[in-house]
Design a protein around this motif. Structure first.
Motif, PDB file in Angstrom:
ATOM      1  N   ASP A 555       1.035  -0.872   0.419  1.00  0.00           N
ATOM      2  CA  ASP A 555       0.182   0.239   0.148  1.00  0.00           C
ATOM      3  C   ASP A 555       0.906   1.225  -0.220  1.00  0.00           C
ATOM      4  O   ASP A 555       0.350   2.050  -0.659  1.00  0.00           O
ATOM      5  CB  ASP A 555      -0.846   0.337   1.137  1.00  0.00           C
ATOM      6  CG  ASP A 555      -2.333  -1.043   0.935  1.00  0.00           C
ATOM      7  OD1 ASP A 555      -2.319  -1.442   0.053  1.00  0.00           O
ATOM      8  OD2 ASP A 555      -2.395  -1.263   2.609  1.00  0.00           O
ATOM      9  N   VAL A 556       1.855   1.089   0.975  1.00  0.00           N
ATOM     10  CA  VAL A 556       3.042   2.567   0.560  1.00  0.00           C
ATOM     11  C   VAL A 556       3.790   2.265  -0.285  1.00  0.00           C
ATOM     12  O   VAL A 556       3.078   3.497  -1.299  1.00  0.00           O
ATOM     13  CB  VAL A 556       3.791   2.468   1.664  1.00  0.00           C
ATOM     14  CG1 VAL A 556       5.121   3.428   2.063  1.00  0.00           C
ATOM     15  CG2 VAL A 556       3.078   2.280   3.125  1.00  0.00           C
ATOM     16  N   PRO A 580       9.272   2.358  -6.289  1.00  0.00           N
ATOM     17  CA  PRO A 580       8.886   1.764  -6.926  1.00  0.00           C
ATOM     18  C   PRO A 580       9.328   1.430  -8.238  1.00  0.00           C
ATOM     19  O   PRO A 580       8.850   0.310  -8.541  1.00  0.00           O
ATOM     20  CB  PRO A 580       7.058   3.133  -7.075  1.00  0.00           C
ATOM     21  CG  PRO A 580       7.351   3.736  -5.787  1.00  0.00           C
ATOM     22  CD  PRO A 580       8.916   3.421  -5.319  1.00  0.00           C
ATOM     23  N   THR A 581       9.728   2.030  -9.146  1.00  0.00           N
ATOM     24  CA  THR A 581       9.641   1.935 -10.389  1.00  0.00           C
ATOM     25  C   THR A 581      11.224   1.195 -10.090  1.00  0.00           C
ATOM     26  O   THR A 581      10.428   0.254 -11.697  1.00  0.00           O
ATOM     27  CB  THR A 581      10.642   3.127 -11.012  1.00  0.00           C
ATOM     28  OG1 THR A 581       9.794   4.273 -10.758  1.00  0.00           O
ATOM     29  CG2 THR A 581      11.052   3.254 -12.371  1.00  0.00           C
ATOM     30  N   LEU A 582      11.817   0.948  -9.651  1.00  0.00           N
ATOM     31  CA  LEU A 582      12.857  -0.106  -9.464  1.00  0.00           C
ATOM     32  C   LEU A 582      12.045  -1.320  -9.077  1.00  0.00           C
ATOM     33  O   LEU A 582      12.484  -2.731  -9.824  1.00  0.00           O
ATOM     34  CB  LEU A 582      13.892   0.350  -8.636  1.00  0.00           C
ATOM     35  CG  LEU A 582      15.113  -1.846  -7.925  1.00  0.00           C
ATOM     36  CD1 LEU A 582      15.931  -1.807  -9.119  1.00  0.00           C
ATOM     37  CD2 LEU A 582      15.608  -1.010  -6.960  1.00  0.00           C
ATOM     38  N   VAL A 583      11.337  -2.166  -8.308  1.00  0.00           N
ATOM     39  CA  VAL A 583      10.278  -2.477  -8.244  1.00  0.00           C
ATOM     40  C   VAL A 583       9.737  -3.184  -9.301  1.00  0.00           C
ATOM     41  O   VAL A 583       9.790  -4.268  -9.537  1.00  0.00           O
ATOM     42  CB  VAL A 583       9.690  -2.783  -6.744  1.00  0.00           C
ATOM     43  CG1 VAL A 583       8.738  -3.621  -6.548  1.00  0.00           C
ATOM     44  CG2 VAL A 583      10.452  -2.512  -5.461  1.00  0.00           C
ATOM     45  N   LYS A 584       8.901  -2.693  -9.591  1.00  0.00           N
ATOM     46  CA  LYS A 584       8.320  -2.989 -11.102  1.00  0.00           C
ATOM     47  C   LYS A 584       8.841  -3.260 -12.332  1.00  0.00           C
ATOM     48  O   LYS A 584       8.850  -4.170 -12.601  1.00  0.00           O
ATOM     49  CB  LYS A 584       7.058  -1.249 -11.418  1.00  0.00           C
ATOM     50  CG  LYS A 584       5.741  -1.323 -10.781  1.00  0.00           C
ATOM     51  CD  LYS A 584       5.451  -0.354 -10.986  1.00  0.00           C
ATOM     52  CE  LYS A 584       5.929   0.819 -11.578  1.00  0.00           C
ATOM     53  NZ  LYS A 584       4.498   2.325 -12.166  1.00  0.00           N
ATOM     54  N   ALA A 604       4.310  -7.981   0.691  1.00  0.00           N
ATOM     55  CA  ALA A 604       5.440  -7.568   0.932  1.00  0.00           C
ATOM     56  C   ALA A 604       6.667  -8.563   1.081  1.00  0.00           C
ATOM     57  O   ALA A 604       7.345  -8.081   0.919  1.00  0.00           O
ATOM     58  CB  ALA A 604       5.566  -6.578   2.738  1.00  0.00           C
ATOM     59  N   ARG A 605       6.002  -9.346   1.126  1.00  0.00           N
ATOM     60  CA  ARG A 605       6.811 -10.684   0.795  1.00  0.00           C
ATOM     61  C   ARG A 605       6.879 -10.890  -0.454  1.00  0.00           C
ATOM     62  O   ARG A 605       8.671 -10.713  -1.229  1.00  0.00           O
ATOM     63  CB  ARG A 605       6.863 -12.262   1.001  1.00  0.00           C
ATOM     64  CG  ARG A 605       6.079 -11.936   3.166  1.00  0.00           C
ATOM     65  CD  ARG A 605       5.654 -13.725   2.755  1.00  0.00           C
ATOM     66  NE  ARG A 605       5.390 -13.780   4.342  1.00  0.00           N
ATOM     67  CZ  ARG A 605       6.360 -14.556   5.233  1.00  0.00           C
ATOM     68  NH1 ARG A 605       7.071 -14.920   5.026  1.00  0.00           N
ATOM     69  NH2 ARG A 605       6.000 -14.795   6.472  1.00  0.00           N
ATOM     70  N   LEU A 664      -0.366  12.239   3.611  1.00  0.00           N
ATOM     71  CA  LEU A 664       0.398  10.550   3.902  1.00  0.00           C
ATOM     72  C   LEU A 664       0.002   9.089   4.692  1.00  0.00           C
ATOM     73  O   LEU A 664      -0.307   9.134   5.203  1.00  0.00           O
ATOM     74  CB  LEU A 664       2.131  11.357   3.717  1.00  0.00           C
ATOM     75  CG  LEU A 664       2.307  11.979   3.601  1.00  0.00           C
ATOM     76  CD1 LEU A 664       3.836  12.484   4.638  1.00  0.00           C
ATOM     77  CD2 LEU A 664       3.338  11.250   1.959  1.00  0.00           C
ATOM     78  N   PRO A 665       0.158   8.042   3.843  1.00  0.00           N
ATOM     79  CA  PRO A 665       0.292   7.122   5.099  1.00  0.00           C
ATOM     80  C   PRO A 665       1.009   7.241   6.833  1.00  0.00           C
ATOM     81  O   PRO A 665       1.190   8.455   6.685  1.00  0.00           O
ATOM     82  CB  PRO A 665       0.689   6.001   5.086  1.00  0.00           C
ATOM     83  CG  PRO A 665       1.982   6.191   3.451  1.00  0.00           C
ATOM     84  CD  PRO A 665       1.569   7.635   3.218  1.00  0.00           C
ATOM     85  N   GLU A 666      -0.613   7.344   7.817  1.00  0.00           N
ATOM     86  CA  GLU A 666      -0.539   7.365   9.373  1.00  0.00           C
ATOM     87  C   GLU A 666       1.219   6.772   9.480  1.00  0.00           C
ATOM     88  O   GLU A 666       1.684   5.923   9.154  1.00  0.00           O
ATOM     89  CB  GLU A 666      -1.020   6.381  10.098  1.00  0.00           C
ATOM     90  CG  GLU A 666      -0.804   7.150  11.042  1.00  0.00           C
ATOM     91  CD  GLU A 666      -2.381   6.353  12.566  1.00  0.00           C
ATOM     92  OE1 GLU A 666      -2.335   6.833  13.776  1.00  0.00           O
ATOM     93  OE2 GLU A 666      -2.808   5.538  11.591  1.00  0.00           O
ATOM     94  N   GLY A 667       2.059   8.039  10.206  1.00  0.00           N
ATOM     95  CA  GLY A 667       2.977   8.125  10.556  1.00  0.00           C
ATOM     96  C   GLY A 667       4.425   8.323   9.690  1.00  0.00           C
ATOM     97  O   GLY A 667       5.698   8.523  10.126  1.00  0.00           O
ATOM     98  N   VAL A 668       3.800   8.533   8.377  1.00  0.00           N
ATOM     99  CA  VAL A 668       5.145   8.871   7.820  1.00  0.00           C
ATOM    100  C   VAL A 668       5.617  10.390   7.177  1.00  0.00           C
ATOM    101  O   VAL A 668       4.173  11.018   7.088  1.00  0.00           O
ATOM    102  CB  VAL A 668       5.041   8.172   6.263  1.00  0.00           C
ATOM    103  CG1 VAL A 668       5.094   8.674   5.520  1.00  0.00           C
ATOM    104  CG2 VAL A 668       4.366   6.859   6.146  1.00  0.00           C
TER     105      VAL A 668
END
Length: 855
Positions: A555-556, A580-584, A604-605, A664-668
């Motif tokens: 989600d992040v 995100p670009t590297l992961v995709k 996440a795994r 932003l997501p909570e805590g970010v």
């Protein structure tokens, strides 16, 4: 009185004055060779400034370095840069750059130093060097093009979208090495047998090159300006006797002030490099007034002591006040939050007071050292009695016109003030070190060409950080203890687990969970009766380990990906590289290479497995430039085609707007770093600091004027030329569209000093003459024979004297030259035209000037 002691010292002991002056100048000159030049805009902020500290911390955390960007451009070949000859030149240049001292080799980026990421089979991935050897055929060059176009991380970063340019990103150990390295890179380029065009850009090279050229310009502009002033003074006064003393005082003040600055260990920044240019005109003014007054009073054959005492008694107070007010104007810069500006302001303030002391001591001593024959020559060059000169006739007419047409003149100036006030509202605060060079400078050309082809050579970093209310080890400890309390397990196993749990805070969480997982795994074998329980706890630990690595959360990553895609639609943002670009990209190749798989994993795994595959590449550490090893911070690299503060601020606002619409997501949290951002920070600090210092200095000078003239009205009159000049100058800046940058900001201090100087001399003499004559028309007539002529000549000499600055290759010097001349012209014009018109409208002039005094 101090005045009498100083005058007595200079008149009675001229040799001691000369020896002391020479001694100080020699001591100061000895310091000059140890000069250290600093043009790093980062040093515009204090070392402990919050944004600067964060910027440095981000660079360390993500292993970021200052970079020189080398561009290879071929817009004539049908394939653009993708032809064997161009790629061969690129390969050779990149390999040669790796051998240079000061280059961080492992982080250099070029086509020969990055991986081609491709699919080797479902679930496996291949990493090959993109261009380990230069291509020998067009087919091989086309294959490199096809590979680059499949990798979004490289497209429009290493190769332009139009395929006409390729870049080499050269990370360097320190930005101060960039000028040397750029010359060494250029030497390599000169040896290449290539028809390509080569360019170098980036903030580090611009800043360091400016430092070198600034040093050269400082050594050229100040002497040229001094020579021009010398020549112009000779044209006006036709006497080397009259102009030698002012020039000696000016040069002595400059040498001693610069020697003091360098001797204290301060670096010469862009502002302090202009100390000679700011100080020289102010240092000349008082000397000319003394010599002019002396030549008017002295009669050949008489004892010069009496004439000197009369002159110094008459001029000491106004000269002191003009020097103090000018010093206050510059000393007020000490209240800005910009260290180089503080140093500049304080040293110019010191130089002004030094010039005053040197003038008081040296000029009378200089006159006393002249023979009777040479003293007689002073009378031959009396500059105040030349009423038939063009300047004399123009000034006499100006005085009469100013009084007769007082109301229309004031109406015209009111219109000018209103127009200037509107111009002030149009001022745009903006700066960019690349713009410190003329538009035809090679760095400006490189900046335009490369930012036209690429996504941008300016960097800004948006750092996203996760801060947990409860540390992850504490959360895991609570969950495990709760589960253990409800289970019936072997006491020995429980004891070993409790010992491990209690040591959680002393270890890295990743290492801690790995060791804890190994312990639970062993427990599942040792305690077969509770095997399922131990395996459940092991799953809990593994889940916590993944969850703690926050930026593996799908989600992040989706939030970051959507932010990047949305912001990249802006014309102000060339490209954003991030996790995100590297992961995709890697996920696509792990899953067959089809474009449909260019997406983020669902878990996440899955993300962790994707990044683990990337760790098999030739550049695994590139991952840590996007995310920290604990996965609690992630960096987005914004490539911008403009480093102007306005453009960078607009990008920051767009990010702020996006976050406001998509929280932003909570805590970010999200924070900025990078040199482009640092430039915005110090510009904002400078503007606010300059405004506060100007207002404070204005009030102090007003108080001094009231004290000097012992009259509120006279004090306000003295502030009139200053106020109009400041308003007009900054209105003009807004009208012509000149960006409000650092040199422009500091001009306010110069305006404050010079404008009030002219007014003090004009009003002091007008008051003295009025008290003698009791007639305003007679006062006007006499004022325009003496003080107005001195003011006008000073203004003309100084304004024209700094025209050599207009020929400088550095824009800040051109800016100072132009506006310095404008300040002198406007302040002199307001003093000799507007002041009489305003006084004409005051009915009770006896009360204003103190009335006629009986002999």
């Amino acid at each position: 009185m101090l005045r009498d002691r100083l005058v007595s010292l200079s008149i009675n002991h001229p040799r001691w004055v000369f020896v002391t002056f020479l001694f100080l100048a020699v001591i100061a000159a000895i310091q000059l060779p140890s000069i250290q030049v600093d043009t790093d805009p980062e040093n515009m902020l204090p070392h402990d400034q919050v944004d600067r500290l964060y910027h440095e911390e981000v660079k360390q955390r993500f292993g970021m370095h200052d970079m020189i960007v080398v561009g290879v451009v071929n817009d004539s070949h049908p394939a653009g840069i993708y032809n064997p000859a161009s790629l061969s030149a690129l390969h050779s240049l990149s390999e040669s750059i790796l051998t240079l001292d000061g280059v961080i080799r492992q982080d250099q980026m070029a086509l020969n130093l990055v991986d081609d990421i491709s699919q080797e089979g479902v679930g496996s991935i291949r990493f090959n060097w993109m261009m380990q050897q230069p291509p020998e055929s067009q087919a091989e060059a086309d294959a490199i093009r096809d590979a680059v176009e499949r990798l979004p991380m490289l497209q429009n970063t290493l190769v332009s979208g139009d395929n006409q340019a390729a870049g080499i990103y050269v990370p360097i150990t320190h930005k101060s090495e960039s000028y040397r390295l750029s010359n060494e890179i250029q030497a390599i380029i000169d040896t290449l047998d290539s028809e390509d065009e080569f360019y170098m850009a980036g903030l580090p090279i611009a800043e360091d090159t400016f430092g070198v050229e600034m040093f050269i310009q400082m050594a050229i502009s100040a002497p040229l300006a001094g020579l021009m002033i010398f020549v112009l003074m000779w044209v006006f006064f036709r006497s080397f006797l009259l102009i030698t003393a002012p020039m000696i005082v000016a040069m002595g003040a400059v040498i001693i002030t610069m020697g003091l600055l360098i001797g204290q260990g301060f670096s010469v920044h862009i502002m302090s490099s202009m100390i000679p240019i700011f100080l020289m005109p102010i240092a000349v003014v008082d000397s000319v007034h003394i010599l002019s007054e002396f030549s008017d009073r002295y009669k050949p054959g008489e004892n010069p002591r009496e004439a000197l005492k009369n002159v110094m008694g008459h001029l000491f107070t106004p000269m002191l006040f003009t020097s103090v007010t000018s010093s206050i104007g510059f000393a007020s810069l000490a209240f800005t939050p910009i260290p180089p500006v503080q140093i500049f302001g304080l040293h110019v303030a010191f130089g002004i007071m030094l010039a005053f002391v040197l003038t008081i001591l040296f000029v009378p001593a200089y006159i006393m050292s002249l023979s009777n024959k040479r003293l007689a020559q002073l009378k031959d060059h009396n500059i105040q009695q030349d009423d038939n000169s063009l300047l004399g006739r123009v000034l006499s007419w100006t005085g009469r016109f100013s009084v007769k047409a007082a109301k229309p003149l004031l109406a015209v100036f009111m219109v000018v003030i209103l127009i200037s006030a509107w111009g002030v509202t149009q001022i745009q605060i903006n700066d960019n070190p690349v713009r410190w060079f003329k538009s035809d400078h090679q760095l400006r050309i490189a900046d335009r060409v490369m930012n036209n082809h690429f996504s941008g050579t300016y960097d800004a970093f948006l750092v996203l950080e996760k801060a947990d209310a409860v540390p992850p080890h504490q959360q895991l400890q609570q969950q495990l203890e709760s589960a253990l309390d409800q289970a019936n397990i072997d006491p020995a196993l429980r004891a070993s687990l409790d010992e491990k749990l209690s040591a959680a805070e002393d270890q890295d969480f990743d290492r801690y969970t790995s060791e804890l997982g190994a312990l639970l795994d062993r427990a599942s074998y040792q305690d077969r009766d509770n095997e399922d329980f131990w395996l459940d706890l092991l799953d809990l630990v593994e889940a916590a380990q993944i969850e703690a690595k926050y930026f593996l959360n799908p989600d992040v990553l989706k939030y970051m990906d959507q932010m990047m895609l949305t912001l990249e639609q802006s014309d102000d943002i060339g490209k954003i590289n991030g996790l995100p670009t590297l992961v995709k990209t890697v996920f696509r190749e792990l899953n067959g290479g089809d474009e449909a798989m260019y997406r983020l994993p669902e878990t996440a795994r899955g993300t962790a497995q994707t990044l683990l595959s990337f760790q098999s590449s030739h550049r695994p550490d590139d991952l840590w430039k996007m995310v920290t090893p604990d996965y609690l911070s992630s960096l987005l690299w914004f490539q911008l085609s403009s480093g102007d503060n306005q453009d960078v601020s607009r990008v920051m606002q767009q990010v702020e707007d996006y976050i406001a619409a998509n929280p932003l997501p909570e805590g970010v949290s999200a924070n900025w770093a990078g040199m482009s951002y640092i430039n915005v920070v110090w510009q904002e600090e400078m503007v606010n600091g300059m405004l506060n210092s100007l207002m404070g200095a204005f009030v102090m000078v007003l108080i001094m004027m009231v004290v000097l003239f012992r009259s509120v009205k006279m004090g306000l009159l003295a502030m009139l030329p200053l106020s109009i000049t400041i308003l007009f100058i900054y209105g003009l800046i807004g009208w012509v569209g000149k960006d409000y940058d650092m040199p422009i900001a500091v001009l306010s201090a110069l305006t404050l000093g010079l404008s009030v100087d002219f007014a003090i001399h004009f009003l002091e003499r007008a008051r003295a003459i009025y008290r003698e004559t009791g007639s305003w028309p007679a006062t006007v007539d006499e004022v325009y024979k003496g003080p107005s002529r001195a003011i006008s000549r000073n203004a003309i000499v100084i304004a024209i004297g700094f025209t050599p600055l207009l020929l400088a290759p550095l824009v800040p010097y051109i800016t100072v030259g132009f506006f310095l001349a404008t300040i002198m012209a406007v302040s002199a014009l307001v003093t000799i035209v507007v002041l009489p018109a305003v006084i004409e409208q005051i009915k009770n002039k006896d009360r204003l000037f103190g009335g006629k005094q009986e002999a």
